[in-house]
Design a protein around this motif. Sequence first.
Motif, mmCIF file in Angstrom:
data_model
loop_
_atom_site.group_PDB
_atom_site.id
_atom_site.type_symbol
_atom_site.label_atom_id
_atom_site.label_comp_id
_atom_site.label_asym_id
_atom_site.label_seq_id
_atom_site.Cartn_x
_atom_site.Cartn_y
_atom_site.Cartn_z
ATOM 1 N N LEU A 1 0.825 -1.205 0.000
ATOM 2 C CA LEU A 1 0.000 0.000 0.000
ATOM 3 C C LEU A 1 0.864 1.262 0.000
ATOM 4 O O LEU A 1 0.550 2.246 -0.681
ATOM 5 N N TYR A 2 1.938 1.231 0.764
ATOM 6 C CA TYR A 2 2.808 2.401 0.848
ATOM 7 C C TYR A 2 3.419 2.712 -0.513
ATOM 8 O O TYR A 2 3.528 3.877 -0.909
ATOM 9 N N ASN A 3 3.788 1.670 -1.240
ATOM 10 C CA ASN A 3 4.302 1.870 -2.594
ATOM 11 C C ASN A 3 3.221 2.420 -3.520
ATOM 12 O O ASN A 3 3.488 3.273 -4.376
ATOM 13 N N ALA A 4 1.967 1.932 -3.348
ATOM 14 C CA ALA A 4 0.856 2.438 -4.171
ATOM 15 C C ALA A 4 0.631 3.924 -3.911
ATOM 16 O O ALA A 4 0.357 4.694 -4.845
ATOM 17 N N PHE A 5 0.740 4.350 -2.653
ATOM 18 C CA PHE A 5 0.598 5.772 -2.350
ATOM 19 C C PHE A 5 1.782 6.577 -2.867
ATOM 20 O O PHE A 5 1.630 7.742 -3.253
ATOM 21 N N ALA A 6 2.970 5.974 -2.888
ATOM 22 C CA ALA A 6 4.121 6.651 -3.492
ATOM 23 C C ALA A 6 3.903 6.853 -4.988
ATOM 24 O O ALA A 6 4.241 7.908 -5.552
ATOM 25 N N GLN A 7 3.313 5.842 -5.643
ATOM 26 C CA GLN A 7 2.956 5.987 -7.057
ATOM 27 C C GLN A 7 1.912 7.089 -7.243
ATOM 28 O O GLN A 7 1.914 7.810 -8.244
ATOM 29 N N TYR A 8 1.022 7.214 -6.295
ATOM 30 C CA TYR A 8 0.014 8.286 -6.300
ATOM 31 C C TYR A 8 0.705 9.647 -6.239
ATOM 32 O O TYR A 8 0.361 10.570 -6.989
ATOM 33 N N HIS A 9 1.696 9.759 -5.351
ATOM 34 C CA HIS A 9 2.381 11.046 -5.209
ATOM 35 C C HIS A 9 3.226 11.383 -6.430
ATOM 36 O O HIS A 9 3.101 12.472 -7.000
ATOM 37 N N PHE A 10 4.098 10.464 -6.836
ATOM 38 C CA PHE A 10 5.076 10.772 -7.879
ATOM 39 C C PHE A 10 4.520 10.639 -9.294
ATOM 40 O O PHE A 10 4.996 11.313 -10.203
ATOM 41 N N LYS A 11 3.536 9.763 -9.481
ATOM 42 C CA LYS A 11 2.999 9.528 -10.820
ATOM 43 C C LYS A 11 1.534 9.895 -10.970
ATOM 44 O O LYS A 11 1.008 9.904 -12.090
ATOM 45 N N GLY A 12 0.843 10.162 -9.870
ATOM 46 C CA GLY A 12 -0.553 10.572 -9.940
ATOM 47 C C GLY A 12 -1.543 9.435 -10.091
ATOM 48 O O GLY A 12 -2.737 9.681 -10.310
ATOM 49 N N ILE A 13 -1.099 8.170 -9.972
ATOM 50 C CA ILE A 13 -1.998 7.023 -10.168
ATOM 51 C C ILE A 13 -2.810 6.795 -8.900
ATOM 52 O O ILE A 13 -2.233 6.546 -7.838
ATOM 53 N N PRO A 14 -4.132 6.868 -8.953
ATOM 54 C CA PRO A 14 -4.939 6.646 -7.746
ATOM 55 C C PRO A 14 -4.677 5.250 -7.183
ATOM 56 O O PRO A 14 -4.721 4.259 -7.926
ATOM 57 N N PRO A 15 -4.410 5.120 -5.886
ATOM 58 C CA PRO A 15 -4.124 3.797 -5.325
ATOM 59 C C PRO A 15 -5.345 2.884 -5.289
ATOM 60 O O PRO A 15 -5.210 1.661 -5.335
#
Length: 714
Positions: free
Chosen positions: A538-552
């Motif tokens: 989940l933490y990686n998914a939220f990092a993707q949300y921050h850096f790439k904008g992909i909704p987790p």
Amino acid sequence: MRKNTISTFTLLLFLQALFIKAIAQVTNVAPGVQKISAGVPDKFTPYSFCEELPMKTALAGLPAGELPFKLADIRISTTDRGVVVEIPLDSSEQLYGFGLQLGSFNKRGLKIRPIVNDNPLNDVGYTHGPTTFYVSNRGYGILINTARYTTFYCGSMAKLNNRNIASAEIKGGNSVDELYKSSGKVLGSVTVDIPGAKGIEVFVFEGPDLKNVMQRYNLFAGGGALPAIWGLGVKYRVKADFNQQQVIKMAEYFRNNHIPCDVLGIEPKWQTAAYSCSYVWAKDFFPDPDTFIAVMKDKGFQLNLWEHAFVSPKSPLYEPLKTRSGNYLVWGGLVPDFADSTTRKIFADYHNETFVKQGISGFKMDECDNSNIAFGSNSWSFPELSQFPSGIDGEQMHQLFGLLYQKTIYNIYKRFNKRTYLDVRASNAFASSYPAALYSDTYDHDQYIKMILNSGFSGMIWSPEVRESNSIKDFMRRSQTAVLSAQTLFNSWYLQNPPWLQINIKKNNAGQLMDNARDVEADIRKLFEFRMSLIPYLYNAFAQYHFKGIPPFRALVIDYPDDKNTVNLEDEYMIGEGILAAPLTEKMDERMVYLPAGIWYDFNTNQKYAGGRQYSIKPTLSQLPIFIKEGTILPLAKPVEHVTAGTVFEITCYVYGNGATGTTLFEDDGVTFNYEKGDYNTMTLQWLNNKAHISHKGSFKNSRYEITRWVVIN
């Protein structure tokens, strides 16, 4: 004949005067983001309060999109009533968004009014988190930058001069249902009615596909939120009238029974006054707050305090804010003018000195969503005619109040380099960067699931909290959904004991536990342990949300826009890149689940399923209804009872399929914003030629993860 000619000419002049096409200016504000401005836009808009800068490098790295229409085809007109915007729409388009909507998923053919309301109602658009932002499966998004009460006709109305309407579509009706039902097939436009406006800004987000649209929107708002890592554990809110010793006793219950929990939420009685709020510790309930906070910290708990923003005459904030508030009271308290930066600073500075410095990790920001406008008997909040010193009116303040409230509190933590995970009951557009999870006093499980999907179209975080339940089955199904959401929240504000020990409210508060309480507790422990195992993923998914904008958390149509079976699929969603969730409710012993193209694995049995088909599934009350996409490396950690700054997760990597390529883990301190300065690692996990490969890239000096085992599932 001459009389008729004059009448026709007069009518044309009247219509021309009524709808005057505004002169528009187009600005390229970021890669793939255009802004159309016309007339004199309002001073107070959602974007006017967005301080986070667009992440232009990440935006430029997205593939170029191409709109299915020309920008010049977006018509903006001014009338005595306000502004009308018309956006082209064709017969194949399906529309999603308008914020955290409860009653609908696909918005094609609907009339939507995204207005903030404390009780989301049907499919009209009233919700805790309204936005004037929608997306199309044709690969673009539209945001009308206004805080006014706005109505969207989503292809549901036809103008007299609309040449796109085929005569075959205009049919007579022989029943009331036929006459009044919108087919959703009217062609031409999404028509937006903005009463009172003298101008408008329209943001256009290019694709080329739905996922890219959402990436652009979130990145334009400053990138998605990355909460403190402890916020991805379990949050439990205690009974509203618990005192200091009762909260400590509850904390000891979790630790003594080895039930994972990271955050305890304290409800209204901690204050000397709650409606309106004093923001002062009640000494008869919490005689020694400093010692209490220290004890809770020693036991590994973060503390979250309930409040709302209406300031009691008993509060130290009353006099400083008396001239900086609206001209109407709520529960006898001031309504701070959060549109004014000085007001926000006064409110924030007090909270910092009184609570944050003492160790309070977050706040639950309640009642910022307006009283229920669907009923005349609900009128506790400030009226739309309110006036504020900044110049904002009550209507616009209602739309922005929750957004500005979370901005005020979040900036305390941001300023002092501390991360948090907040709770809030209202939000609006451009809130992507705020780590604040929305919640609701509604309790319909089907709608809670739908709101997880809709949150992915809004740049918002949603918590389908668990309270009491009708049955053990109902409770466990709700608990599964909570574990499979952005924040796992159990709210026992009116329960003496945890709900898994007694689901009946009266018996719970009388201390009468269920005969099978320990069995249910054991099942809940397993669910919570899975949540703790999932934190690295989940933490990686939220990092993707921050850096790439992909909704987790997002609807399947975002990942599979060309699959017609996902267009109206409103009860399944993706978690990160590799997990598909299909929650069940109390009504279900089994359900149909649709799996998109590819190969999928049942998480519980490892059974393989070919995609592009529906299957019937029947998970038990202790089995999570999730499927893993082939090619995924799922990193699951040995569960811990709570997360600390120094927690090192021991991870088993589950490799699904021979074609598994790899995944990443985001590694940083988990509690500061140092990652914004580059102080983080990306750990890459790969399984190639039946061998594990692990690599690190970055400048973070410590270790967050230890890979202990690999398991291949074919």
